[in-house]
Design a protein around this motif. Structure first.
Motif, PDB file in Angstrom:
ATOM      1  N   ASN A  45     119.092  53.663  48.895  1.00 51.14           N
ATOM      2  CA  ASN A  45     118.116  53.787  47.818  1.00 51.14           C
ATOM      3  C   ASN A  45     118.431  55.049  47.015  1.00 51.14           C
ATOM      4  O   ASN A  45     118.639  56.123  47.581  1.00 51.14           O
ATOM      5  CB  ASN A  45     116.697  53.858  48.388  1.00 51.14           C
ATOM      6  CG  ASN A  45     115.633  53.798  47.300  1.00 51.14           C
ATOM      7  OD1 ASN A  45     115.488  54.718  46.514  1.00 51.14           O
ATOM      8  ND2 ASN A  45     114.892  52.693  47.260  1.00 51.14           N
ATOM      9  N   LEU A  46     118.465  54.920  45.680  1.00 49.84           N
ATOM     10  CA  LEU A  46     118.837  56.038  44.808  1.00 49.84           C
ATOM     11  C   LEU A  46     117.662  56.541  43.982  1.00 49.84           C
ATOM     12  O   LEU A  46     117.860  57.192  42.950  1.00 49.84           O
ATOM     13  CB  LEU A  46     119.972  55.602  43.875  1.00 49.84           C
ATOM     14  CG  LEU A  46     121.275  55.155  44.557  1.00 49.84           C
ATOM     15  CD1 LEU A  46     122.316  54.796  43.510  1.00 49.84           C
ATOM     16  CD2 LEU A  46     121.794  56.243  45.478  1.00 49.84           C
ATOM     17  N   ALA A  47     116.446  56.283  44.419  1.00 53.61           N
ATOM     18  CA  ALA A  47     115.275  56.722  43.658  1.00 53.61           C
ATOM     19  C   ALA A  47     115.170  58.238  43.600  1.00 53.61           C
ATOM     20  O   ALA A  47     114.451  58.778  42.748  1.00 53.61           O
ATOM     21  CB  ALA A  47     114.005  56.137  44.272  1.00 53.61           C
ATOM     22  N   PHE A  48     115.904  58.933  44.460  1.00 56.60           N
ATOM     23  CA  PHE A  48     115.854  60.398  44.457  1.00 56.60           C
ATOM     24  C   PHE A  48     116.721  61.007  43.357  1.00 56.60           C
ATOM     25  O   PHE A  48     116.597  62.202  43.059  1.00 56.60           O
ATOM     26  CB  PHE A  48     116.327  60.939  45.812  1.00 56.60           C
ATOM     27  CG  PHE A  48     117.786  60.713  46.089  1.00 56.60           C
ATOM     28  CD1 PHE A  48     118.715  61.703  45.827  1.00 56.60           C
ATOM     29  CD2 PHE A  48     118.233  59.496  46.590  1.00 56.60           C
ATOM     30  CE1 PHE A  48     120.060  61.506  46.077  1.00 56.60           C
ATOM     31  CE2 PHE A  48     119.570  59.292  46.845  1.00 56.60           C
ATOM     32  CZ  PHE A  48     120.494  60.284  46.590  1.00 56.60           C
ATOM     33  N   ARG A  49     117.585  60.217  42.732  1.00 53.06           N
ATOM     34  CA  ARG A  49     118.490  60.739  41.713  1.00 53.06           C
ATOM     35  C   ARG A  49     117.725  61.083  40.430  1.00 53.06           C
ATOM     36  O   ARG A  49     116.830  60.357  39.993  1.00 53.06           O
ATOM     37  CB  ARG A  49     119.581  59.712  41.385  1.00 53.06           C
ATOM     38  CG  ARG A  49     120.591  59.464  42.486  1.00 53.06           C
ATOM     39  CD  ARG A  49     121.425  60.690  42.746  1.00 53.06           C
ATOM     40  NE  ARG A  49     122.576  60.386  43.592  1.00 53.06           N
ATOM     41  CZ  ARG A  49     123.371  61.300  44.110  1.00 53.06           C
ATOM     42  NH1 ARG A  49     123.138  62.587  43.860  1.00 53.06           N
ATOM     43  NH2 ARG A  49     124.387  60.969  44.875  1.00 53.06           N
TER      44      ARG A  49
END
Length: 327
Positions: A45-49
């Motif tokens: 999951n790349l929602a932190f980018r």
């Protein structure tokens, strides 16, 4: 799967993309091409980018700053665009990671071969190197150029030229700089000052040599006057030397004896002839210097043109993947 085939086609037809990924609206990776990178990805999951957060808040295509890729674990820049439903709702994200080593090569390939002393580079909005023609290792090492004066100026939205000391390599450089259109990045094109000012250094050396010769003549004349106390001949030598010191190298003394004073007069005349020749050479060097300065000025003008072309090419090559991702 059709989506993977589309991603594979994008990679096949673009030399700038290293991988393509499709994300769900919550940031979960739905597809990553090539598949072997999806298997090796550190996180699902790349929602932190930051680029994901910006895209979801603005709904617009975004270009990230330099960061370590979740897929390759190497520095990269991500271009991401929203995927919308017919009603306009964001139902996914299509993102691509750039091959920064190709990005470093593209301007040199477009501009043709140039002298190794002249090169350009691009930084992100924090000053981290994204592309560097002369030393691509700066990209891999995520080198921070924010302290370099033209980078600071370009990141502040300014464009122009300046002479400065680069804190990275300690060189004095002449640089042209500007913000990269369509991004918050900086682009710089430079020429080391040592190369630009080499003709002035040669002229200073020639001038110093002539000054030393005149000083030696004055010392010799003074010593002979003390030893021999011969007023008239030495007076003539002194007068001639003084005039020579003011730049009149046509002065000669009349030699009437064959003694030491006569030999001194002969040597003085030889030196005067030599200085006259040196003056002629200096005039030639001065003419050459004027030509060199004009050439350097033209070269800096070309550097500005190269800078504009470099920025245009970089912007154009960024637009290409943007169009492909958007399509």
């Amino acid at each position: 799967m059709a989506q993977r085939n589309v991603a594979a086609s994008i990679l096949k037809n673009s030399r700038l993309f290293e991988y393509i990924e499709l994300l769900k609206p919550d940031g979960t990776i739905y597809l990553l091409e090539p598949y072997e990178l999806q298997v090796k990805a550190l996180r699902g999951n790349l929602a932190f980018r930051d680029w994901y957060k910006k895209l979801m808040s603005t709904g617009q295509t975004v270009i990230s700053d330099l960061h370590i890729s979740n897929a390759t674990q190497r520095p990269t820049v991500t271009i991401a665009t929203p995927v919308r439903s017919p009603a306009g709702r964001v139902i996914g994200i299509c993102a691509g990671g750039l091959k920064l080593e190709e990005f470093s090569k593209m301007a040199r390939a477009e501009l043709g071969s140039s002298a190794p002393q002249r090169y350009g580079y691009i930084t992100d909005r924090r000053g981290l190197i994204i592309a560097h023609e002369a030393n691509p290792k700066y990209v891999e090492e995520q080198t921070d150029f924010n302290a370099v004066p033209p980078v600071r100026a370009a990141l502040a939205g300014q464009d122009g030229t300046m002479q400065y000391v680069c804190p990275i390599d300690g060189q004095v450089e002449l640089g042209a700089y500007m913000p990269l259109p369509g991004t918050a990045w900086a682009v710089v094109y430079l020429l080391p000052a040592q190369i630009a000012f080499a003709p002035l250094t040669r002229l200073a050396y020639i001038t110093l040599s002539i000054t030393l010769v005149i000083a030696i003549i004055v010392i010799i004349v003074s010593l002979v006057m003390v030893r021999r106390q011969i007023t008239k001949p030495l007076g003539q030598l002194t007068a001639a030397t003084t005039k020579m010191g003011t730049g009149d190298l046509s002065q000669r003394v009349k030699v009437t004896t064959g003694d030491e004073l006569g030999q001194l007069g002969t040597e003085f005349n030889h030196m005067a002839e030599s200085l006259s020749e040196k003056e002629a050479q200096l005039r030639d060097y001065a003419t050459q210097l004027e030509q060199k300065v004009e050439e350097r000025t033209a070269e800096l003008t070309r550097s500005n043109a190269d800078l504009a072309q470099f920025a245009y090419v970089a912007s154009h090559d960024l637009q290409e993947p943007l169009r492909m991702v958007s399509s």
